[in-house]
Design an enzyme around this catalytic site. Structure first.
Site, PDB file in Angstrom:
ATOM      1  N   ILE A 328       0.814  -1.218   0.000  1.00  0.00           N
ATOM      2  CA  ILE A 328       0.000   0.000   0.000  1.00  0.00           C
ATOM      3  C   ILE A 328       0.847   1.267   0.000  1.00  0.00           C
ATOM      4  O   ILE A 328       0.345   2.361  -0.194  1.00  0.00           O
ATOM      5  CB  ILE A 328      -0.981  -0.030   1.186  1.00  0.00           C
ATOM      6  CG1 ILE A 328      -1.812  -1.319   1.162  1.00  0.00           C
ATOM      7  CG2 ILE A 328      -1.918   1.160   1.185  1.00  0.00           C
ATOM      8  CD1 ILE A 328      -2.560  -1.573  -0.140  1.00  0.00           C
ATOM      9  N   ARG A 412      -3.288  10.637  22.453  1.00  0.00           N
ATOM     10  CA  ARG A 412      -2.845  10.790  21.065  1.00  0.00           C
ATOM     11  C   ARG A 412      -3.410  12.070  20.461  1.00  0.00           C
ATOM     12  O   ARG A 412      -4.600  12.343  20.602  1.00  0.00           O
ATOM     13  CB  ARG A 412      -3.315   9.623  20.214  1.00  0.00           C
ATOM     14  CG  ARG A 412      -2.428   8.436  20.327  1.00  0.00           C
ATOM     15  CD  ARG A 412      -2.851   7.363  19.349  1.00  0.00           C
ATOM     16  NE  ARG A 412      -1.942   6.245  19.492  1.00  0.00           N
ATOM     17  CZ  ARG A 412      -0.865   6.080  18.731  1.00  0.00           C
ATOM     18  NH1 ARG A 412      -0.613   6.916  17.750  1.00  0.00           N
ATOM     19  NH2 ARG A 412      -0.057   5.054  18.928  1.00  0.00           N
ATOM     20  N   TRP A 458      -8.130  16.284   6.524  1.00  0.00           N
ATOM     21  CA  TRP A 458      -7.234  16.215   7.676  1.00  0.00           C
ATOM     22  C   TRP A 458      -6.494  17.528   7.920  1.00  0.00           C
ATOM     23  O   TRP A 458      -5.453  17.562   8.551  1.00  0.00           O
ATOM     24  CB  TRP A 458      -6.292  15.018   7.529  1.00  0.00           C
ATOM     25  CG  TRP A 458      -7.033  13.705   7.598  1.00  0.00           C
ATOM     26  CD1 TRP A 458      -8.353  13.536   7.951  1.00  0.00           C
ATOM     27  CD2 TRP A 458      -6.540  12.389   7.298  1.00  0.00           C
ATOM     28  NE1 TRP A 458      -8.691  12.204   7.889  1.00  0.00           N
ATOM     29  CE2 TRP A 458      -7.611  11.474   7.492  1.00  0.00           C
ATOM     30  CE3 TRP A 458      -5.303  11.891   6.891  1.00  0.00           C
ATOM     31  CZ2 TRP A 458      -7.469  10.098   7.291  1.00  0.00           C
ATOM     32  CZ3 TRP A 458      -5.161  10.519   6.691  1.00  0.00           C
ATOM     33  CH2 TRP A 458      -6.234   9.640   6.898  1.00  0.00           C
ATOM     34  N   HIS A 591      -2.548  -4.361  11.133  1.00  0.00           N
ATOM     35  CA  HIS A 591      -2.615  -3.790  12.477  1.00  0.00           C
ATOM     36  C   HIS A 591      -2.186  -4.784  13.552  1.00  0.00           C
ATOM     37  O   HIS A 591      -2.121  -4.436  14.721  1.00  0.00           O
ATOM     38  CB  HIS A 591      -4.023  -3.258  12.760  1.00  0.00           C
ATOM     39  CG  HIS A 591      -4.485  -2.282  11.713  1.00  0.00           C
ATOM     40  ND1 HIS A 591      -5.168  -2.670  10.589  1.00  0.00           N
ATOM     41  CD2 HIS A 591      -4.316  -0.945  11.612  1.00  0.00           C
ATOM     42  CE1 HIS A 591      -5.412  -1.615   9.837  1.00  0.00           C
ATOM     43  NE2 HIS A 591      -4.904  -0.552  10.426  1.00  0.00           N
TER      44      HIS A 591
HETATM   45  N1  GLN Z   1       0.182   5.048   1.309  1.00  0.00           N
HETATM   46  C1  GLN Z   1      -0.117   5.148   2.695  1.00  0.00           C
HETATM   47  C2  GLN Z   1       0.729   4.162   3.482  1.00  0.00           C
HETATM   48  O1  GLN Z   1       0.994   3.130   2.992  1.00  0.00           O
HETATM   49  C3  GLN Z   1      -1.572   4.894   2.978  1.00  0.00           C
HETATM   50  C4  GLN Z   1      -1.912   5.130   4.426  1.00  0.00           C
HETATM   51  C5  GLN Z   1      -3.392   5.013   4.749  1.00  0.00           C
HETATM   52  O2  GLN Z   1      -4.100   4.247   4.160  1.00  0.00           O
HETATM   53  N2  GLN Z   1      -3.882   5.730   5.733  1.00  0.00           N
HETATM   54  O3  GLN Z   1       1.102   4.409   4.593  1.00  0.00           O
HETATM   55 ZN    ZN Z   2      -5.112   2.230   4.671  1.00  0.00          ZN
END
Ligand code: GLN
Ligand code: ZN
Length: 652
Positions: A328, A412, A458, A591
């Site tokens: 990702i 946080r 954000w 996670h």
């Molecule tokens: N490209 C981002 C990462 O890999 C995506 C983060 C996200 O989905 N919040 O950290």
């Molecule tokens: Zn994500």
């Protein structure tokens, strides 16, 4: 954890069980009231209202059983509220505010009726109750809310100024109206002169029954502007944080009472002057940006061909196997990376030394991915502190505070950028990193950007033009970056939009208007590329069902989503909609530190295959890997690649 209404503040979702009973289990509130009294204050106590609390809860249990009506628990919940109110009364508390922002949402009839029932029961408590609503207009809940037998009502006159008239007309002769007149959701200084004008007639009608307040809790804004030593005076003069907002409330109150001090008069004049200057400032109003946006045509948000045609061109160019593997975007943010960033910020190392260090990290990530035999690589995002801040820092129109922390959950906090003015991109932001990464490998390198909607969501957004306009300005800046990446030889570019769904308005009737400009912004940012350039997007866990049309309208060639925890159930929305483009349904949950098993990931993909054809499926984790350690990432990705190979053997 879920975000509280449309804020970035998280709460733990109450899990509700059928037949559950509630009891008072904490003394903390009462101790805090004593503490306030000892310090010489008479606090208005604020609690989440009983209906909003239930509204935000989720039913739990065996799947069949879980589907019970939360309202069956209301009486037991109310027992506890009655007990709490009685205790507070004994402590000498006069006013208790019950926050009921659920009243600005679309409520089923049963919930509207439950409001009446609940507040008739609480009416007996020996305290004055104030029902507080915020984040929007009461709308069709207005009459209901005005009928509640309470001593006072708080309404949001920032998000929904138009509702004031209707509320006042329905107020009973002894009710207090607390007008949320100072924006509790944003950082801009209020125009006190304008507000005084607007409030004058209300003051005449209501006299002492008019209270002034921030629109909502001030936990959504930073604490104190005076702490900011790096912001220039001009910019500072346009802002107000929590402490300044309280000053604004007090000054306005005294102005309306005709007992303003010379200090109040000075504040009024300073606000007028600062706002005039802001309106006229060439620093934030840029004709070039305005002109560019005016000249945007429909074609600018349209790719050159339909997905089916693009897919052919992309397949030819990228030469990927069936079930291509990718990640990702981020790889572990190690202690070494953080240390380098800190050293650079503190000017302990040179720019050249820092950039060399980041290049080393990129080279490492590329080598690891090649060794793992991943098909489409990423550079790893080592250089990014945060996926919004990184871009904001390089775009015109953004400002950053030093201490502008806002609570996200518990201890946080996040420090959102402030979008002050027209947004433009003075120079490429990520191209050198992606270009370098691509130079190290023959495999396709995926460029990595944060999308316009997520950057908007954000940040603190300017309040002097529609959010849509600001979003599109960001989109055009990103569009230049996307095109530059393509020119630098990057054949796939991912534009992350994890915040797309959370931007949905609180009222369903306003969803479509939002989705229209949100989708158009995304498309504007990516549609400038050639058909053979593959556009990816990524979203974290989302309920896709009710926005699947908008997801499809993004027209990304590939979307990666977080599905692993829902056992691929989320894909049903894509199947039902006959979603046409490629999908990478995350095959493992990043996670947790656990190593996912090959067979498990294969079986998840087999479930996905029941809904989506093999030619359109990708294999990837469900989110970025920045919070994990390399020791966790490597075995997990090795298994993921093995799973993809097993799938190719079965279905190739
Ligand atoms: N490209 C981002 C990462 O890999 C995506 C983060 C996200 O989905 N919040 O950290
Ligand atoms: Zn994500």
């Amino acid at each position: 954890m879920t975000k509280y209404f449309d804020t970035n503040y998280h709460y733990l979702v109450p899990e509700l069980h059928r037949g559950q009973r509630f009891a008072l289990a904490s003394q903390r509130l009462f101790a805090e009231v004593d503490e306030a009294h000892d310090a010489g204050f008479a606090p208005k106590v604020t609690l989440t209202g009983p209906l909003t609390w239930l509204w935000l809860g989720k039913t739990k249990g065996q799947t069949q059983q879980a589907a019970f009506d939360r309202l069956t628990l209301l009486d037991s919940v109310l027992d506890v509220y009655v007990e709490v109110l009685n205790r507070l009364a004994k402590q000498g508390v006069a006013w208790v505010q019950l926050d009921e922002p659920a009243l600005v949402q679309d409520l089923p009839l049963a919930w509207q009726q439950a409001y009446e029932r609940a507040y008739h029961r609480l009416q007996a408590a020996p305290v004055k109750l104030m029902v507080a609503t915020y984040f929007g207009a009461l709308g069709d809940n207005l009459s209901l809310t005005a009928r509640l037998p309470v001593a006072g009502l708080h309404v949001d006159a920032v998000r929904a100024p138009e509702q004031l008239e209707g509320v006042i007309d329905r107020l009973s002769p002894h009710q207090v109206l607390s007008v949320g007149i100072i924006d509790g959701r944003n950082v801009w200084r209020a125009d006190l002169a304008v507000l005084r004008e607007r409030l004058m007639p209300l003051k005449v009608r209501l006299g002492q029954r008019l209270w002034l307040a921030p629109s909502c809790s001030l936990l959504h804004v930073p604490v104190d502007l005076d702490a900011e030593t790096e912001l220039d005076d001009e910019l500072k003069s346009w802002l107000a944080f929590a402490r300044q907002k309280l000053d604004e409330v007090v000054t306005l109150t005294r102005l309306l009472d005709h007992r303003a001090s010379p200090e109040d008069e000075a504040r009024l004049a300073a606000a007028t002057q600062a706002l005039d200057a802001r309106r006229a400032s060439t620093r934030i109003h840029r004709p070039d940006v305005t002109r560019r946006l005016e000249q945007v045509h429909l074609a600018d948000s349209q790719r050159g061909a339909a997905y089916s045609e693009r897919a052919v061109a992309q397949r030819r160019k990228l030469a990927l196997p069936l079930f291509p593997t990718t990640t990702i975007g981020s790889f572990p943010q190690t202690d070494a990376i953080r240390a380098a960033r800190r050293a650079y910020k503190n000017a302990e190392i040179t720019t050249a030394a820092y950039e060399a260090k980041m290049r080393d990290e990129i080279a490492y990530a590329v080598a690891r991915q090649e060794a793992l035999d991943i098909d489409m690589l990423v550079h790893g995002e080592a250089e990014r502190n945060d996926m919004v801040e990184y871009f904001g820092e390089q775009l015109d129109g953004f400002a950053f505070t030093r201490f502008g922390w806002v609570q996200s959950y518990g201890s946080r906090c996040v420090k959102p950028p402030i979008i002050v003015g027209d947004v433009a991109r003075p120079a490429p932001m990520t191209v050198r990193w992606s270009e370098y990464a691509q130079s190290l490998t023959d495999r396709p390198m995926k460029g990595m950007l944060t999308g316009p909607v997520t950057i908007l969501q954000w940040s603190f957004v300017r309040d002097d033009q529609p959010r849509e306009t600001t979003c599109k300005q960001i989109a055009l800046a990103l569009r230049d970056e996307v095109i530059d990446l393509e020119r630098a030889g990057i054949g796939a570019i991912q534009v992350d939009e994890p915040a797309l769904r959370e931007g949905l308005p609180l009222r369903q009737g306003q969803w479509q208007a939002y989705l229209n400009w949100a989708v158009e912004s995304f498309r504007l940012s990516v549609a400038g590329v050639d058909n053979a350039t593959q556009i990816h997007t990524h979203m974290c866990y989302s309920e896709f069902n009710d926005i699947i049309g908008a997801i499809a309208a993004l027209d990304a060639d590939v979307i990666t989503i977080e599905t692993s925890r829902s056992d691929m159930e989320l894909l049903e929305a894509f199947q039902d909609f006959a979603y046409p483009n490629d999908i990478g349904p995350g095959v493992y949950d990043i996670h947790t530190p656990n190593t996912p098993e090959v067979a498990w990931m294969v079986s998840l993909m087999e479930k996905a295959l029941e809904k989506i054809p093999a030619e359109r499926l990708w294999v990837n984790p469900d989110c970025g890997l920045k919070t994990r350690r390399w020791e966790e990432v490597e075995p997990a990705l090795a298994n993921m690649v093995a799973a993809a190979k097993e799938l190719r053997a079965r279905h190739g």
